[in-house]
Design an enzyme around this catalytic site. Structure first.
Site, PDB file in Angstrom:
ATOM      1  N   GLU A   1      16.496  37.536  35.237  1.00 52.22           N
ATOM      2  CA  GLU A   1      17.610  38.250  35.864  1.00 52.22           C
ATOM      3  C   GLU A   1      18.800  38.397  34.916  1.00 52.22           C
ATOM      4  OE1 GLU A   1      16.340  35.391  36.793  1.00 52.22           O
ATOM      5  OE2 GLU A   1      17.866  33.895  37.269  1.00 52.22           O
TER       6      GLU A   1
ATOM      7  N   ASP B   1      34.920  45.785  43.427  1.00 49.01           N
ATOM      8  CA  ASP B   1      36.062  44.872  43.353  1.00 49.01           C
ATOM      9  C   ASP B   1      35.845  43.756  42.328  1.00 49.01           C
ATOM     10  OD1 ASP B   1      37.185  46.357  45.445  1.00 49.01           O
ATOM     11  OD2 ASP B   1      36.225  45.090  46.962  1.00 49.01           O
TER      12      ASP B   1
ATOM     13  N   GLU C   1      49.370  50.554  45.875  1.00 48.88           N
ATOM     14  CA  GLU C   1      48.489  50.700  47.031  1.00 48.88           C
ATOM     15  C   GLU C   1      47.865  49.363  47.421  1.00 48.88           C
ATOM     16  OE1 GLU C   1      47.995  53.500  48.722  1.00 48.88           O
ATOM     17  OE2 GLU C   1      46.518  52.691  50.121  1.00 48.88           O
TER      18      GLU C   1
ATOM     19  N   GLU D   1      16.606  33.892  31.426  1.00 47.30           N
ATOM     20  CA  GLU D   1      16.311  34.222  32.819  1.00 47.30           C
ATOM     21  C   GLU D   1      15.907  35.693  32.923  1.00 47.30           C
ATOM     22  OE1 GLU D   1      16.187  31.870  35.132  1.00 47.30           O
ATOM     23  OE2 GLU D   1      16.685  30.518  33.484  1.00 47.30           O
TER      24      GLU D   1
HETATM   25  O1  FUB Z   1      36.181  46.585  48.877  1.00 50.41           O
HETATM   26  C1  FUB Z   1      37.023  46.726  49.991  1.00 50.41           C
HETATM   27  C2  FUB Z   1      38.370  47.202  49.569  1.00 50.41           C
HETATM   28  O2  FUB Z   1      38.279  48.403  48.838  1.00 50.41           O
HETATM   29  C3  FUB Z   1      39.089  46.270  48.624  1.00 50.41           C
HETATM   30  O3  FUB Z   1      39.610  45.146  49.244  1.00 50.41           O
HETATM   31  C4  FUB Z   1      40.083  47.197  48.040  1.00 50.41           C
HETATM   32  O4  FUB Z   1      40.704  46.719  46.881  1.00 50.41           O
HETATM   33  C5  FUB Z   1      39.254  48.425  47.796  1.00 50.41           C
HETATM   34  O5  FUB Z   1      38.584  48.347  46.579  1.00 50.41           O
END
Ligand code: FUB
Length: 615
Positions: A345, A50, A224, A343
């Protein structure tokens, strides 16, 4: 606690070894001329999902979720922050926000977004509201893009069981919070960004606006989840995850922030081994970047996802091209300077390692075992490094850091011994000689030693003739006022201590009357005929969006030639842009004048310049 953590990490090492194996295969492929080396996904030591990028002061801050190893659901407890100045080397800033930040939340650290306003950073996230056991949107606030973040209001900002907030601030200052699955909602945020006016409004999901889903009467459109709303050249874009499952990324556009929306088609088709996808889009340093997630790492899949990025160009009419997932990712912007502290990382690709908070601040690399390595891409050594220093700690057996070029078994240019320091956070600096590190190369820090965890690394830095000692410019870091600098043509120089790229000073030029006017230095006595010079300059306009470039004027035998040291690159007032390039200075006869200067392709905008090197 440390021991328990390390035991947990060891139990995860199967996945990490798989990543190491994948990378060694990739490196074999990389030996074939022309074969690109993988830099996607962006993060290899944990699973990330995400993506939500934010551009701040010319740097991209990337906010992600964290899929737990071995998950069989969206088991997500925390969010993570990463940042990059060059789109390939990403710094791990750890986790400044997790479920427990919100006392009213019980689970599900899902897809959020950070926006900047009022010198603060607001992080909108969906979590489960313990009181209702349904999803709600919380808002955290921090004073820097890497936090710390705190719950801004101590309760949900809005909650209707739906997820995936995105926030967009329009040119008139009105901010909108959109979210939703299966619906799409918005509210108008107040200027404080932590409250809103009016009721939540449901955006009409029409097939004209969001496409036609096949065979689902209760859900007729493609929309969606995961909206990402922004404005570009007067058009409002809504990029979203379409038609689960599996999802693809599609988009709609509108003449205003609340519609009416028109469906525009697919951006990223279904691919990548995760049944969800989730997009974030930004423009930075003259390029457009599309972030998404997939299941590309070993052990990866629908609940063990990884964030990746592609560079793209909008079509001339503002529509998206089709964007496919790649393992090469975005090209590097500029180079990485090894002569300032970096760094550990900050990583283009890590194999076998993990990270943890460091007692010295930030994060450190840890859980290092024999054969693990870190790749840092596009490191500009210039004339050459002569030594390497690394900040290290070990309660294990210590070991060695092999400094290699090009790949993990490439030329060995230095080896540092890491002693046992008596604690995993008991730090010392190990230094070793370096030979053969010149030009711009990928650096591989390969870790070697006995069995088990060897040592931790907090930061590293090279020194040598290619570093500050090799910079032909006086006061290149602009930490000594205007010392060493003059004006080519017209303009007024002054030191600026309020807006800096690094340190405490930058160089301001105002009152330019021609595009070729700019700050410069005489380097006549410092150049070698036929030698190749590498330039790095950080530039910011004081207003306007000019194209800036670094130029060398070379006067010999009464003739002046102009050598373009860096390509002309668009700069703006919202952040710093790095100009970099390598060019060969050559002339016939006796060199009587050589001036290094920063100019613009056209226009007379006032500029800020910082951290300039010619070496
Ligand atoms: O990561 C959890 C859920 O999966 C997210 O809120 C959605 O967008 C999907 O990626």
């Amino acid at each position: 606690m440390k021991v328990a953590h390390r035991t947990t990490a060891r139990s995860r090492s199967g996945a990490r070894r798989g990543i190491a194996w994948l990378m060694s295969l990739v490196c074999v492929l990389a030996l074939v001329p022309g074969t690109a080396r993988a830099d996607n996904p962006i993060v290899q030591h944990i699973y990330t999902a995400d993506p939500a990028p934010l551009v701040h002061n010319g740097r991209v801050y990337l906010y992600t979720g964290h899929d737990e190893d071995g998950s069989t659901y969206f088991t997500m407890k925390e969010w993570r922050v990463w940042s990059s100045a060059d789109m390939v080397n990403w710094t791990d800033h750890g986790s400044p926000l997790n479920i427990s930040t919100f006392s009213w939340a019980s689970a599900n650290a899902w897809a959020g977004q950070v926006v900047a306003r009022n010198d603060r950073f607001y992080w909108y996230v969906p979590v489960t509201n313990r009181a209702t056991n349904s999803m709600a949107i919380g808002v955290a606030v921090g004073d820097s893009p890497t936090g710390p973040f705190r719950d801004a209001i101590g309760r949900p900002l809005v909650g209707n069981g739906e997820i995936d907030p995105t926030v967009f601030i329009d040119d008139d200052g009105q901010a909108y919070l959109y979210w939703g699955n299966p619906n799409l909602w918005y509210v108008k945020l107040n200027p404080d960004m932590i409250s809103y006016s009016g009721a939540a409004t449901r955006i009409a999901l029409t097939t004209a606006g969001f496409g036609t889903r096949n065979g689902n009467a209760s859900r007729p459109t493609l929309y969606e989840e995961g909206p990402w709303v922004y404005k570009r050249n007067g058009t409002y874009y809504n990029v979203f995850a379409a038609e689960c499952c599996s999802e693809f990324i599609a988009y709609s556009t509108a003449p205003g922030p609340t519609g009416p929306w028109t469906y525009r088609g697919t951006i990223m088709p279904r691919q990548g081994g995760s049944f969800t996808n989730h997009a974030g889009v930004v423009d930075v340093n003259g390029g457009s970047y599309f972030f998404y997630h997939n299941g590309a790492l070993p052990g990866g899949g629908g609940y063990t996802r990884s964030v990746a990025v592609e560079k793209f160009s909008y079509n001339s009419n503002g529509t998206f091209p089709t964007i496919n997932m790649t393992t090469t990712g975005a090209p590097q912007v500029g180079t990485l300077n090894p002569y300032v502290r970096q760094e550990a990382e900050t990583i283009a690709w890590g194999s076998g390692i993990e990270t943890e908070p460091s007692s010295e601040g930030g994060m450190n690399v840890g859980w290092i075992e024999n054969g693990d390595y870190i790749k840092v891409k596009g490191v500009a050594f210039g004339a050459g490094a002569t030594s390497f220093a690394a900040r290290v700690a070990s309660a294990g057996s210590g070991g060695r850091i092999e400094v290699r070029l090009d790949n993990s078994t490439g030329p060995l240019v230095g080896t540092c011994t890491v002693p046992v320091t008596g604690g995993w956070q008991t730090w010392t600096t190990s230094t070793c000689a370096v030979s053969g590190a010149t030009g711009t190369r990928d650096v591989f820090l390969r870790f070697a030693g006995g069995s088990g965890n060897l040592f931790n690394v907090n930061w590293w830095q090279f020194s040598g003739t290619g570093g500050s000692g090799g910079n032909l410019l006086t006061n290149g870091n602009l930490e000594s006022g205007t010392t060493g600098w003059g004006v080519v043509g017209s303009g007024t120089l002054s030191s600026n201590t309020a807006v800096v790229h690094g340190g405490t000073g930058s160089l301001s030029i105002t009152g330019r009357t021609a595009s070729w006017n700019g700050p410069g230095q005489d380097v006549t006595s410092k150049l070698t005929n036929g030698k190749s010079y590498t330039t790095s300059v950080w530039v910011r306009s004081q207003s306007g969006t000019p194209s800036a470039k670094a130029t060398l004027s070379l006067t010999a035998n009464g003739t002046t030639n102009y050598l373009q040291l860096t390509p002309a690159t668009g700069v703006n007032a919202n952040g710093w842009t790095q100009l970099t390039g390598t060019a060969t200075a050559s002339w016939s006869g006796t060199l009587t004048g050589a001036i290094f200067y920063v100019e613009t392709a056209e226009g007379t905008d006032s500029l800020l310049v910082d951290d300039v090197s010619l070496q």
